[in-house]
Design an enzyme around this catalytic site. Structure first.
Site, PDB file in Angstrom:
ATOM      1  CG  ASP A  62     -64.247 -41.678 -23.534  1.00  0.00           C
ATOM      2  OD1 ASP A  62     -63.058 -41.216 -24.329  1.00  0.00           O
ATOM      3  OD2 ASP A  62     -64.658 -42.906 -23.706  1.00  0.00           O
ATOM      4  CB  SER A 121     -69.724 -48.399 -27.532  1.00  0.00           C
ATOM      5  OG  SER A 121     -69.077 -49.107 -26.524  1.00  0.00           O
TER       6      SER A 121
HETATM    7  C1  MEV Z   1     -60.933 -44.648 -22.536  1.00  0.00           C
HETATM    8  O1  MEV Z   1     -61.286 -44.505 -24.140  1.00  0.00           O
HETATM    9  C2  MEV Z   1     -59.163 -43.683 -22.075  1.00  0.00           C
HETATM   10  C3  MEV Z   1     -58.446 -43.597 -20.847  1.00  0.00           C
HETATM   11  O2  MEV Z   1     -57.520 -42.642 -21.059  1.00  0.00           O
HETATM   12  C4  MEV Z   1     -59.539 -43.275 -19.940  1.00  0.00           C
HETATM   13  C5  MEV Z   1     -60.100 -41.672 -20.089  1.00  0.00           C
HETATM   14  O3  MEV Z   1     -59.663 -41.139 -20.842  1.00  0.00           O
HETATM   15  O4  MEV Z   1     -60.652 -41.355 -19.571  1.00  0.00           O
HETATM   16  C6  MEV Z   1     -57.791 -44.819 -21.333  1.00  0.00           C
END
Ligand code: MEV
Length: 289
Positions: A137, A93
């Site tokens: 993301d 999100s």
């Molecule tokens: C967060 O959605 C995923 C993690 O691997 C952090 C990242 O990749 O930036 C925990």
């Protein structure tokens, strides 16, 4: 102007991807909508609060506005956020709100940014807020579709439906990434080997029709690095008893559990636990009419 950007699920590889290992990730058909209107002051309206530039209540939107203004200085903007993606749930999100705000501002102020430039700004915002992160993301939210990370190679996933169950606990990416970094600091040789297993699981998923067994192995590794919780372990066990293989998605410590299995098993679990059944989404950030 109004823009929207999708959330995402990490199917395999969260946390290990921060240390250069592979992840398999897909955009999903839940979107965040952002509207930007010219104004002489900054106002940010969301279901959380109505504020000005506020790095505590609206960290991602505020940093996005600030980063946009470095590229194109503007006197002010009114931003309105409306999202289908639950916050602090590991579903991207934060990235979706960042990317949709940047796209809406780009359109409203005719900045002429390409999607790659929007991603680059969103990547900076991720680092502004979290200090660390793989950029996965914002990349997936910008471009949509399924990807192998870090190569950023587009993937054709098998036709899957994914059940998302909220654990009821919130997941704070920056905190969980820091916690894993601390564990790695204490026992680097051990944690690096766990990351290698996660990497192998992500690569194996590219040649498997069903993700069920791999979900279970990936989840065990996430538990080993301390990002599962007692509550999540219990949810996952119950889902498995109902024929749905499940794992954390995203940073963990709470957030969402994702499950795969037959459609009837997913429906059965949804009726008991609530949640939502989603599909991979091909389209990334876009302007809404
Ligand atoms: C967060 O959605 C995923 C993690 O691997 C952090 C990242 O990749 O930036 C925990």
């Amino acid at each position: 102007m109004k823009a929207s950007a999708p959330g995402k699920v990490i199917l395999f590889g969260e946390h290990a991807v921060v240390y250069g290992r592979h992840a398999v990730v897909t955009a999903i058909n839940l979107r965040c909508y952002a509207e930007a209107k010219k104004s002489n002051k900054i106002r940010i309206e969301s279901p959380i609060a109505t504020t000005g530039l506020d790095f505590e209540k609206h960290p991602y939107v505020s940093h996005a506005v600030k980063r946009f203004m470095e590229v194109k200085p503007v006197g002010g903007v009114q931003i309105k956020i409306d999202s289908q993606i639950p916050v602090s749930s590991g579903l991207g999100s934060s990235a979706a709100v960042t990317v949709s705000v940047l796209k809406a501002m780009d359109a409203e102020f005719n900045a002429g940014l390409s999607d790659d430039e929007i991603f680059e700004l969103a990547r900076k915002v991720e680092l502004d807020v979290q200090g660390i992160g793989s950029g996965t993301d914002p990349f997936v939210s910008t471009h949509g579709g399924a990807w192998l990370i870090p190569e950023r190679k587009r993937l054709n996933l098998p036709d899957i439906k994914i059940l998302i169950v909220n654990s009821g606990e919130s997941s704070v990416t920056a905190e969980m990434v820091a916690r894993v970094a601390e564990l790695r600091g204490e026992m680097e040789e051990v944690v690096e080997k766990i990351f290698d297993v996660i990497d192998a699981v992500a690569m194996k998923s590219l040649s498997m029709e069903s993700f069920s067994k791999l979900f279970s192995v990936n989840q065990c590794m996430l538990k080993a690095i301390g990002v599962s919780t007692k509550n999540i372990d219990e949810i996952i066990q119950q889902l498995e008893e109902l024929g749905v293989a499940a794992k954390i998605t995203g940073a963990g410590g709470g957030g969402s559990v994702i499950g795969v299995g037959s459609y009837s098993a997913l429906q059965r679990v949804k009726n008991i636990f609530g949640g939502v059944i989603v599909e991979p989404e091909g389209e990334g950030v876009r302007i809404e009419d």
